[in-house]
Write an enzyme that holds these catalytic residues in place. Sequence first.
Site, mmCIF file in Angstrom:
data_model
loop_
_atom_site.group_PDB
_atom_site.id
_atom_site.type_symbol
_atom_site.label_atom_id
_atom_site.label_comp_id
_atom_site.label_asym_id
_atom_site.label_seq_id
_atom_site.Cartn_x
_atom_site.Cartn_y
_atom_site.Cartn_z
ATOM 1 N N ASP A 13 0.814 -1.215 0.000
ATOM 2 C CA ASP A 13 0.000 0.000 0.000
ATOM 3 C C ASP A 13 0.847 1.264 0.000
ATOM 4 O O ASP A 13 0.444 2.283 0.563
ATOM 5 C CB ASP A 13 -0.978 0.003 1.198
ATOM 6 C CG ASP A 13 -1.753 -1.294 1.274
ATOM 7 O OD1 ASP A 13 -2.307 -1.691 0.243
ATOM 8 O OD2 ASP A 13 -1.776 -1.930 2.343
ATOM 9 N N LYS A 16 2.100 2.282 -5.290
ATOM 10 C CA LYS A 16 2.839 1.900 -6.507
ATOM 11 C C LYS A 16 2.080 2.316 -7.759
ATOM 12 O O LYS A 16 2.696 2.688 -8.757
ATOM 13 C CB LYS A 16 3.060 0.385 -6.533
ATOM 14 C CG LYS A 16 4.059 -0.100 -5.502
ATOM 15 C CD LYS A 16 4.349 -1.568 -5.671
ATOM 16 C CE LYS A 16 3.158 -2.445 -5.366
ATOM 17 N NZ LYS A 16 2.991 -2.754 -3.946
ATOM 18 N N ASN A 38 -5.418 -10.088 -4.156
ATOM 19 C CA ASN A 38 -5.131 -9.616 -2.798
ATOM 20 C C ASN A 38 -4.553 -8.203 -2.836
ATOM 21 O O ASN A 38 -4.469 -7.528 -1.828
ATOM 22 C CB ASN A 38 -4.150 -10.552 -2.072
ATOM 23 C CG ASN A 38 -2.923 -10.890 -2.902
ATOM 24 O OD1 ASN A 38 -2.893 -10.647 -4.093
ATOM 25 N ND2 ASN A 38 -1.915 -11.459 -2.272
ATOM 26 N N GLY A 40 -4.226 -4.154 -4.053
ATOM 27 C CA GLY A 40 -5.184 -3.064 -4.182
ATOM 28 C C GLY A 40 -4.477 -1.803 -4.597
ATOM 29 O O GLY A 40 -3.637 -1.294 -3.881
ATOM 30 N N HIS A 41 -4.765 -1.343 -5.804
ATOM 31 C CA HIS A 41 -4.223 -0.052 -6.247
ATOM 32 C C HIS A 41 -5.378 0.918 -6.311
ATOM 33 O O HIS A 41 -6.409 0.585 -6.879
ATOM 34 C CB HIS A 41 -3.718 -0.093 -7.691
ATOM 35 C CG HIS A 41 -2.659 -1.081 -7.949
ATOM 36 N ND1 HIS A 41 -1.489 -1.115 -7.246
ATOM 37 C CD2 HIS A 41 -2.582 -2.070 -8.870
ATOM 38 C CE1 HIS A 41 -0.749 -2.082 -7.730
ATOM 39 N NE2 HIS A 41 -1.385 -2.679 -8.698
ATOM 40 N N GLN A 223 1.811 -6.500 -3.506
ATOM 41 C CA GLN A 223 2.333 -6.531 -2.123
ATOM 42 C C GLN A 223 3.695 -5.828 -2.059
ATOM 43 O O GLN A 223 3.926 -4.912 -2.813
ATOM 44 C CB GLN A 223 2.412 -7.954 -1.573
ATOM 45 C CG GLN A 223 1.059 -8.611 -1.411
ATOM 46 C CD GLN A 223 0.473 -9.074 -2.731
ATOM 47 O OE1 GLN A 223 1.120 -9.741 -3.490
ATOM 48 N NE2 GLN A 223 -0.760 -8.706 -3.000
ATOM 49 N N THR A 300 -9.894 -4.997 1.284
ATOM 50 C CA THR A 300 -10.772 -5.541 2.325
ATOM 51 C C THR A 300 -11.458 -4.448 3.147
ATOM 52 O O THR A 300 -12.316 -4.747 3.964
ATOM 53 C CB THR A 300 -9.961 -6.409 3.308
ATOM 54 O OG1 THR A 300 -8.920 -5.592 3.844
ATOM 55 C CG2 THR A 300 -9.347 -7.613 2.621
ATOM 56 N N GLY A 301 -11.042 -3.177 2.961
ATOM 57 C CA GLY A 301 -11.619 -2.080 3.733
ATOM 58 C C GLY A 301 -11.114 -2.049 5.170
ATOM 59 O O GLY A 301 -11.526 -1.214 5.976
#
Length: 428
Positions: A13, A16, A38, A40-41, A223, A300-301
């Site tokens: 996070d 990137k 898995n 998240g951008h 990741q 996943t928030g």
Amino acid sequence: MPAIVLVGAQWGDEGKGKATDLIGSSVDYVVKFNGGNNAGHTVVIDGETYALHLLPSGILSPNVTPVIGNGVVVDLAVLFEELDTLQARGIDTSRLVVSANAHLIPSYNRTLDKVTERFLGQRRIGTTGRGIGPTYADKMSRVGLRVQDLFDEKILRQKVEGALDQKNQLLVKVYNRRAVTVDEVVDELMSYADRLRPMVTDTSLLLAGALDEGKVVIMEAGQATLLDVDHGTYPFVTSSNATAGGACTGSGVPPTRVDSVIAVLKAYTTRVGEGPFPTELFGDEGDRLRKAGGEFGTTTGRPRRCGWFDAVIGRYATRINGTTDLVLTKLDVLTGYDPVPVCVAYEVDGVRYDEMPMTQTDFHHAVPVFEYFEGWDDDITGARSMDDLPPAARRYVEAVERLCGAPVSAVGVGPGREEIVAVRDLVR
Ligand code: IMP
């Protein structure tokens, strides 16, 4: 012409997507080489926010070919859901290519990911529950399903039968779940085959040809360094190689063709899920940083754990990845803090460590040694060059460079695409 690797330097996070975006206009191919949905951008373009989990961020740039490499694990339902959502918003997704060797995440691995976490209780990893770990385990155990298997239903069926022989024992006898039938797995996967077929290609061959032709290829990690299965805080890691070495195995681009490695670092530290985190802030202090940085997971928030910048980790990431350029993101989030603590070393049982301790036990006991930097109050979101930054913010950036041992080539000063201080070109 360059093959560039882009990695996260901390626990993920770091932003990137923004770094790829920054170099987007010079880039021809953006390759995702590890992980799956898995990741998240969040990318903000013209005030529009796009949250991507599986697709490479290059999908948003009209002249880029986005590539899902062989090292990725693909949940086909998510792939098509993301494509449909982008298409509905007017984005052309037709350039996407997918490796025939990428592995598929079957539904039983999503179930197993969730139930094993539940069974682990206190010892859980805090996974995203997307079936990532079990699918990589299947790959290594040689019972995985690959994209190319969709083009030979007989083979697919045989492989699913073989996998379910073991999986159903686990599901029923250990985890008290219902058995899964071969038909339901095969039917679900085959329902995507026709739509997937035109996207599938030998991506390592495609990329070799592209590099021969002088195209610019970016290999973008999901990741980050400390979540790498070999070099991260094992077992609190993801199940793939998220460091620069993984870019080669996960794409088929050989190490001799890689020209530079960009590591993205946040101006402070965050982590999702369980595991050690020496500079973590708790209570009101943690809440303040979380709120200032909007640190809630894209996938996943979940609220992210937040803490001060950790230069020991930064140095480690430079060494493990062979970093040639650092991109420091979210510097604006530190505006208003004074002083700003930076962890420069650890103390473990009275002994000072300037590098990552060798054992996980010592890392769990690491107490940060802080240096305190002068803060700044001025809004820095309008800064576009280092000279536009207040002197204290400039000194912070210089400290990051010195402590991490690599040059900072860009600094993020706000969420928007243009909110960036570019120090030197990332494509050279
Ligand atoms: P998994 O990748 O779902 O198996 O989760 C393993 C660990 O990696 C957990 O601690 C997750 O929270 C973490 N993780 C996975 N993907 C990301 C990401 O994109 N950003 C941050 N943490 C992640």
